[in-house]
Every structure is written in structure tokens, then in C-alpha cells.
Design a protein around this motif. Structure first.
Motif, PDB file in Angstrom:
ATOM      1  N   ARG A 299      -5.101  -7.710 -15.079  1.00 24.61           N
ATOM      2  CA  ARG A 299      -6.335  -8.820 -14.523  1.00 24.61           C
ATOM      3  C   ARG A 299      -6.200  -8.741 -12.996  1.00 24.61           C
ATOM      4  O   ARG A 299      -7.309  -8.666 -12.198  1.00 24.61           O
ATOM      5  N   ARG A 300      -4.949  -8.401 -12.392  1.00 26.26           N
ATOM      6  CA  ARG A 300      -4.828  -8.330 -10.820  1.00 26.26           C
ATOM      7  C   ARG A 300      -4.408  -7.131 -10.440  1.00 26.26           C
ATOM      8  O   ARG A 300      -3.652  -6.301 -11.349  1.00 26.26           O
ATOM      9  N   ARG A 301      -5.095  -6.244  -9.301  1.00 31.36           N
ATOM     10  CA  ARG A 301      -4.632  -5.162  -8.904  1.00 31.36           C
ATOM     11  C   ARG A 301      -4.659  -4.903  -7.344  1.00 31.36           C
ATOM     12  O   ARG A 301      -5.442  -5.724  -6.831  1.00 31.36           O
ATOM     13  N   VAL A 302      -3.901  -4.228  -6.665  1.00 32.87           N
ATOM     14  CA  VAL A 302      -3.994  -4.390  -5.299  1.00 32.87           C
ATOM     15  C   VAL A 302      -3.257  -2.887  -4.807  1.00 32.87           C
ATOM     16  O   VAL A 302      -2.465  -2.197  -5.492  1.00 32.87           O
ATOM     17  N   ALA A 303      -3.989  -2.306  -3.878  1.00 33.91           N
ATOM     18  CA  ALA A 303      -3.580  -0.941  -3.170  1.00 33.91           C
ATOM     19  C   ALA A 303      -2.664  -1.393  -1.681  1.00 33.91           C
ATOM     20  O   ALA A 303      -3.118  -1.577  -0.634  1.00 33.91           O
ATOM     21  N   CYS A 304      -1.214  -1.655  -2.007  1.00 28.89           N
ATOM     22  CA  CYS A 304      -0.572  -1.614  -1.051  1.00 28.89           C
ATOM     23  C   CYS A 304       0.902  -1.376  -1.320  1.00 28.89           C
ATOM     24  O   CYS A 304       1.495  -1.455  -2.610  1.00 28.89           O
TER      25      CYS A 304
END
Length: 338
Positions: A299-304
């Protein structure tokens, strides 16, 4: 294409819109929000082109679809409300002619009385008073808010499954903004439409949208349910945007800003595009663009590169992080609009 050569304005955008929900596409001016959505409908400027990728709508790839077939979808199944209603409407045609054109083109209605009846219904659906009388008016005879309602009427006339709203309230005052948002939300709920809402106003997005995708320098950097993303931002850029929202509790406090300026498209940084402005950036951030990190059952994703530590704390296990590269080949998140 430009005189200076080819510029990649948007790349590796993997975006999924949940059916019947409202997705906010948030980012600074020039981040690629409008370009991304224009590419969905083949509405790029003459010097623009989709070089690679897919836009999946009901299992069909809109990018590789013949123009003749795309025209049947554009307007009937997918609508687009632009931010400047005055330029979106033809000043030389009456409101009735412009609304009626949708029924004539997509439903083959040619009878003038029937076109008029359907056009009145469309204007009444967006709460334009005295719709029958206003049908013969020209755009300049309407206020900004009323013109935007006409644009919405044109786009919902065929009961589309998806509407793309490109900052539809930008040129309107606050009161009219809330009226337009209330109208869109009511139409979305009663007709079960999916909406992509392009904006740079986080507070506006939080009141209207279910999910949010944060865009920076031509790429999505964070995505998830809007209440969770704004309450617990993970990407430093998202955190900076949330921190920059003025507080009503302390009106005398200085405004918080993000240091530096966004990169330009002709000179994207080699690594993370936010690295030059990020206080946490290290050598890896500056040399290699980060992979996706996902949690909460996707449900959550991030590019870091620092996402694991920011979510789970220092010393967290980063195993499996390398298995989710940010490329257009990562099938679970190909651009899917409904």
C-alpha cells in the motif's frame, strides 16, 4: 524534441489508480504532472512523444492504440478537465453547441431537439442555474466558476469511467474552489468515477483525494493512501512539502522551505534527483537512482535509499530491498489508469 536535442521530461513513472477512487498527483511546477496525464490520452505537444512504456486502461494499451480508436475512448470513457476553462472553451460557439458536440460525436445524436435536451441535462447535473436559458450563452458571459462547471459537464456527458482534472481550481477564488471540489466529489461518488487530480496544493488534495503520488523531477518518489503519506511522509521531498504547509496555530512562525531548486530536464542528476537538495544524501544517492521500497502489503512505496531506516529505524534489515528496481519493467506498477 527541442532545438537543443531530445529531453526526457518524464521517465519510469509507474502509477496505478484504484477504480472508483481519487488519486492526487502532487508536485512542483515543471515536475511532469501534466505531461504524464497528457501522455495517457495522446495529447502531447507536436514535439512530444512517448518513447517507451504502456498506459493500460481496461486491459488496452492507449500508447500503442491507433489514433482512430483512441478518439473513441477520449471523451467517452476518459475525460480531461483543464485548469483554464476560458481557453478550454471555444469563445465563438455557444455553450449548447459545445456540450451538444459530445453527444453528436460519441452517441451519434443528430436531432436538434434531442441534442438540446441532453445538453440541458448535462448542465443541470453540474448545478448551473437556469440551464435551458444559459444554453444559448457564450463563454464570456459566464463567470470563471461557471465556465469550469461547463467543462465538467462536457466531460461527464458520456459518463466516463475516468476523469483527469489538471488543476481545475487554480484560477478560482477559495469559495468557488470548494464548490467545484464539492461538485466533483459528489459526481465521483454518485457515478462511481475514477479521478486523477493534478495539483500542487497539498491541503486541497488532503480534503478531496483518497491516494497520493508525489512527483519530483519527472519521477514518482512516493505513493500511498493520502492520510498516511501526509501523516508519516518517508521521502525527504515529501517530508519537506508537508513541513512547508503554513500552520494556523502559529501564524507568526517563518515559512519553512526546501533549500535549493529543482533540476532541469536537460540536466537530470545521475543518481537521486532530489539528492542535491537533500540533507541525508550520501555517495550512493548521488551516483545511483534508488530502488522502490514497499511495505504495508504494497500500500505504501517510496524511492529512497534511506527508506528502510526511515520506516523501521536504524539497524533495520534491508534484505530484499534490491529486488524491486525502479524500471518500466516492474509489472505490478505499470501505469494503469483504471
Amino acid at each position: 524534441m527541442t532545438r537543443g536535442g531530445t529531453i526526457t521530461a518524464v521517465d519510469h513513472v509507474n502509477l496505478k489508480v484504484r477504480k472508483g477512487k481519487v488519486l492526487a498527483l502532487v508536485g512542483e511546477s515543471g515536475s511532469g504532472k501534466s505531461m504524464t496525464c497528457s501522455s495517457m490520452l495522446g495529447l502531447l505537444p507536436p514535439n512530444g512523444k512517448v518513447v517507451k512504456g504502456q498506459v493500460l486502461f481496461k486491459g488496452q494499451d492507449l500508447v500503442n492504440m491507433p489514433p482512430r480508436d483512441l478518439r473513441k475512448i477520449r471523451g467517452k470513457q476518459i475525460g480531461m478537465v483543464l485548469q483554464d476553462a476560458m481557453t478550454a472553451l471555444n469563445p465563438l460557439l455557444t455553450i449548447g453547441e459545445q456540450v451538444g458536440e459530445v453527444f453528436r460525436w460519441h452517441h451519434g445524436v443528430t436531432d436538434r431537439k434531442e441534442l438540446r435536451r441532453l445538453s440541458i441535462q448535462a448542465l443541470e447535473a453540474v448545478k448551473i442555474p437556469a440551464a435551458e436559458e444559459r444554453l444559448d450563452s457564450y463563454p464570456f458571459q459566464f463567470s470563471g466558476g461557471m465556465r469550469q462547471r461547463v467543462c465538467i459537464a462536457i466531460n461527464i456527458a458520456c459518463s466516463p469511467d475516468l476523469i483527469i482534472c489538471d488543476e481545475p481550481t487554480t484560477a478560482l477564488d477559495v469559495t468557488v474552489q470548494m464548490q467545484i471540489l464539492g461538485l466533483l466529489k459528489e459526481l465521483q461518488a454518485t457515478r462511481y468515477m475514477t479521478i486523477v487530480f493534478i495539483t500542487h496544493d497539498l491541503q486541497l488534495a488532503s480534503q478531496f483525494c483518497d491516494d497520493v503520488a508525489i512527483m519530483y523531477a519527472g519521477r514518482i518518489v512516493e505513493q500511498g493512501p493520502i492520510t498516511e503519506v501526509f501523516a508519516h511522509p518517508v521521502h525527504p521531498y515529501t517530508e519537506g512539502l508537508v513541513r512547508a504547509i503554513p500552520s494556523l496555530d502559529d501564524c507568526d512562525a517563518p515559512l519553512k522551505t526546501i533549500p535549493g531548486t529543482p533540476p532541469i530536464a536537460r540536466d537530470w542528476p545521475q543518481g537521486c534527483r532530489f539528492a542535491p537538495r537533500c540533507a541525508e544524501a550520501d555517495a550512493r544517492c548521488r551516483s545511483t537512482y534508488p530502488n522502490w521500497f514497499e511495505w504495508d502489503a504494497g500500500r505504501r512505496r517510496v524511492a529512497c535509499w534511506h527508506a528502510v531506516q526511515r520506516v523501521h529505524g536504524d539497524g533495520a534489515d534491508v534484505a530484499g530491498y534490491e529486488s524491486m528496481p525502479q524500471t518500466g519493467e516492474y509489472h505490478p506498477h505499470k501505469q494503469k489508469v483504471a
